[in-house]
Design an enzyme around this catalytic site. Structure first.
Site, mmCIF file in Angstrom:
data_model
loop_
_atom_site.group_PDB
_atom_site.id
_atom_site.type_symbol
_atom_site.label_atom_id
_atom_site.label_comp_id
_atom_site.label_asym_id
_atom_site.label_seq_id
_atom_site.Cartn_x
_atom_site.Cartn_y
_atom_site.Cartn_z
ATOM 1 N N ASP A 227 -45.919 -6.195 26.552
ATOM 2 C CA ASP A 227 -46.700 -7.410 26.787
ATOM 3 C C ASP A 227 -46.826 -7.595 28.300
ATOM 4 O O ASP A 227 -46.371 -6.741 29.071
ATOM 5 C CB ASP A 227 -46.009 -8.628 26.144
ATOM 6 N N ASP B 59 -47.105 -13.454 27.515
ATOM 7 C CA ASP B 59 -46.159 -14.581 27.505
ATOM 8 C C ASP B 59 -46.326 -15.392 28.775
ATOM 9 O O ASP B 59 -46.392 -14.833 29.875
ATOM 10 C CB ASP B 59 -44.702 -14.074 27.458
ATOM 11 N N ASP C 239 -45.963 -10.650 31.170
ATOM 12 C CA ASP C 239 -45.263 -11.928 31.311
ATOM 13 C C ASP C 239 -45.621 -12.600 32.634
ATOM 14 O O ASP C 239 -45.646 -11.942 33.680
ATOM 15 C CB ASP C 239 -43.741 -11.697 31.289
HETATM 16 P P1 8DG Z 1 -41.628 -4.989 28.065
HETATM 17 O O1 8DG Z 1 -42.395 -6.248 27.798
HETATM 18 O O2 8DG Z 1 -42.313 -4.102 29.037
HETATM 19 O O3 8DG Z 1 -41.274 -4.281 26.812
HETATM 20 O O4 8DG Z 1 -40.227 -5.361 28.761
HETATM 21 P P2 8DG Z 1 -39.770 -6.768 29.316
HETATM 22 O O5 8DG Z 1 -40.900 -7.440 30.030
HETATM 23 O O6 8DG Z 1 -38.531 -6.549 30.078
HETATM 24 O O7 8DG Z 1 -39.369 -7.548 28.005
HETATM 25 P P3 8DG Z 1 -39.833 -8.963 27.446
HETATM 26 O O8 8DG Z 1 -39.460 -8.976 26.010
HETATM 27 O O9 8DG Z 1 -41.257 -9.249 27.751
HETATM 28 O O10 8DG Z 1 -38.896 -10.025 28.169
HETATM 29 C C1 8DG Z 1 -38.981 -10.325 29.547
HETATM 30 C C2 8DG Z 1 -37.873 -11.245 29.927
HETATM 31 O O11 8DG Z 1 -38.090 -12.534 29.383
HETATM 32 C C3 8DG Z 1 -36.523 -10.782 29.377
HETATM 33 O O12 8DG Z 1 -35.641 -10.549 30.445
HETATM 34 C C4 8DG Z 1 -36.028 -11.925 28.561
HETATM 35 C C5 8DG Z 1 -36.827 -13.087 29.092
HETATM 36 N N1 8DG Z 1 -36.916 -14.246 28.229
HETATM 37 C C6 8DG Z 1 -36.185 -15.361 28.486
HETATM 38 N N2 8DG Z 1 -36.432 -16.299 27.562
HETATM 39 C C7 8DG Z 1 -37.331 -15.783 26.701
HETATM 40 C C8 8DG Z 1 -37.944 -16.300 25.539
HETATM 41 O O13 8DG Z 1 -37.717 -17.433 25.145
HETATM 42 N N3 8DG Z 1 -38.791 -15.462 24.887
HETATM 43 C C9 8DG Z 1 -39.058 -14.219 25.347
HETATM 44 N N4 8DG Z 1 -39.932 -13.465 24.658
HETATM 45 N N5 8DG Z 1 -38.486 -13.697 26.454
HETATM 46 C C10 8DG Z 1 -37.632 -14.479 27.126
HETATM 47 O O14 8DG Z 1 -35.417 -15.442 29.434
HETATM 48 MN MN MN Z 2 -42.627 -8.043 28.961
HETATM 49 MN MN MN Z 3 -42.369 -11.043 27.013
#
Ligand code: 8DG
Ligand code: MN
Ligand code: MN
Length: 369
Positions: free
Chosen positions: A203, A293, A205
């Protein structure tokens, strides 16, 4: 006799290691991830974490491990992990890993949890009912899919394909426009995996906020409205803020935070992406769905949110563990609390937080633990 070279011991804490996206030990860490996930599916948390920790240590190394003896001084590697490494070094593969990969239950749980909105519990429930494929699930009349899962199935092909840097950049442009049309002086920052320098992500962020405290409260709702009117939103799950500063420090300094956030599926046009969309053969659509996100903390919580959302998950976990065990402090996405002094420590930058914790600053691209 020549003096022994000073040994630079690898820390047991991911927040004291520098881990770039360059992984020289992928053959081992991929195997560990399979084992960790299998333990997760079987609810054996301790072993799951042990393999994730071991993988994280190997990811931080500047070269490939050539023999098990070379892991002697490394932390977090137990008998089991070393046995797996030995097998891989000797035969090029691990039989335990292959057994898991060929296991029908494991394959099915992996398939089901790859759907947006489906966690291990739901996947297990479906498996127990004898369901083995998406068509099994979709044909089962007694199963009620929630809105998130419905979108997960609807956009499965797109969402399960990695998002490229160019696509993330294009998403950034769309969010940037929306945020600044609504609030000209709003602050938008990339976070998550792409901030850590990853080339691909599941995703994209972002943190969005406003310099004036309180003004951020309506920002996400307005951004969602704006994107909706442009026909760019395929799915929205908005969670209003439940952040209450007077309730800090919470007893469970948990992974989830209480800020306003939204989980979106955005429609991204090929024309918006530099170099266009990477399409698979036979697919002539000129758009794709992308998971996005957004989190919206009040400005005075910005540094904690940025540190918390940049990840990786193992880096976050160890920052908190380090704070608690080595400094008697509590860290989460909202605040840092010193239990000895009984006071909150303020921060306007991530560096401030590392300083409070007495840690060397680790750049975002060195947090791929
Ligand atoms: P990716 O998307 O490339 O697979 O890897 P990522 O960007 O490291 O993973 P992510 O699932 O998008 O999560 C990014 C960070 O967001 C991770 O360190 C955890 C953090 N996070 C929070 N709170 C929340 C929450 O409420 N929901 C989600 N989805 N992530 C959260 O600190
Ligand atoms: Mn991510
Ligand atoms: Mn995310």
């Amino acid at each position: 006799a020549p003096k022994a070279a000073p040994v630079n011991k690898v820390s047991q804490y991911a927040c004291q290691r520098r881990t770039t996206t360059e992984n020289y030990n992928k053959i081992f860490t991929d195997a560990f991830e399979v084992l960790a996930e299998n333990y997760e599916f079987n609810d054996i948390e301790g072993r799951c974490l042990a393999f994730r920790r071991a993988a994280s240590v190997l990811k931080s190394l500047p070269s490939a491990v050539q023999c098990v003896e070379a892991t002697q001084d490394l932390p977090c590697l137990g008998e089991h992990t070393k046995a797996v490494m030995k097998e891989i070094l000797q035969y090029g593969r691990s039989f335990e890993v292959e057994k898991i990969l060929s296991d029908l239950r494991c394959q099915t749980l992996k398939l089901f949890t790859s759907v947006f909105g489906v966690g291990p519990k739901t996947a297990e429930k479906w498996y127990r009912r004898g369901l083995r494929s998406f068509s099994d699930v979709l044909a089962e009349p007694s199963i009620h899919l929630n809105r998130m899962q419905q979108s997960g199935f609807l956009h499965y092909g797109d969402i399960s394909r990695a998002v490229s840097k160019a696509e993330a950049q294009a998403v950034g442009n769309i969010i940037d426009e929306a945020v600044h049309v609504i609030t000209p002086n709003a602050i938008l920052a990339l976070t998550g995996g792409f901030r850590r320098g990853k080339d691909f992500g599941h995703d994209v962020d972002f943190i969005v906020t406003t310099p004036e405290l309180g003004q951020e409260e309506s920002l996400l709702i307005d951004v969602i409205d704006y994107l909706k009117k442009q026909g760019l939103l395929l799915f929205t799950d908005h969670q209003a803020s439940t952040f209450d500063i007077s309730k800090l420090p919470s007893h469970k300094f948990e992974a989830m935070d209480h800020f306003a956030k939204c989980f979106l599926i955005l429609r991204l046009e090929s024309s918006q992406v530099e170099g266009g969309l990477q399409r698979s053969e036979g697919d002539s659509r000129n758009w794709r769905a992308v998971r996005v996100d957004l989190v919206s903390p009040p400005m005075d919580r910005y540094a904690f949110t940025q540190l918390g959302w940049t990840g990786s998950r193992m880096f976050e976990r160890d920052l908190r563990r380090f704070a608690r065990l080595e400094r008697q402090m509590l860290l989460d996405n909202h605040a840092l609390y010193d239990k000895t002094k009984k006071e909150f420590l303020t921060a306007t930058t991530e560096k401030d937080i590392f300083d409070h914790l007495g840690l060397e600053y680790i750049e975002p691209w060195q947090r791929n633990a």
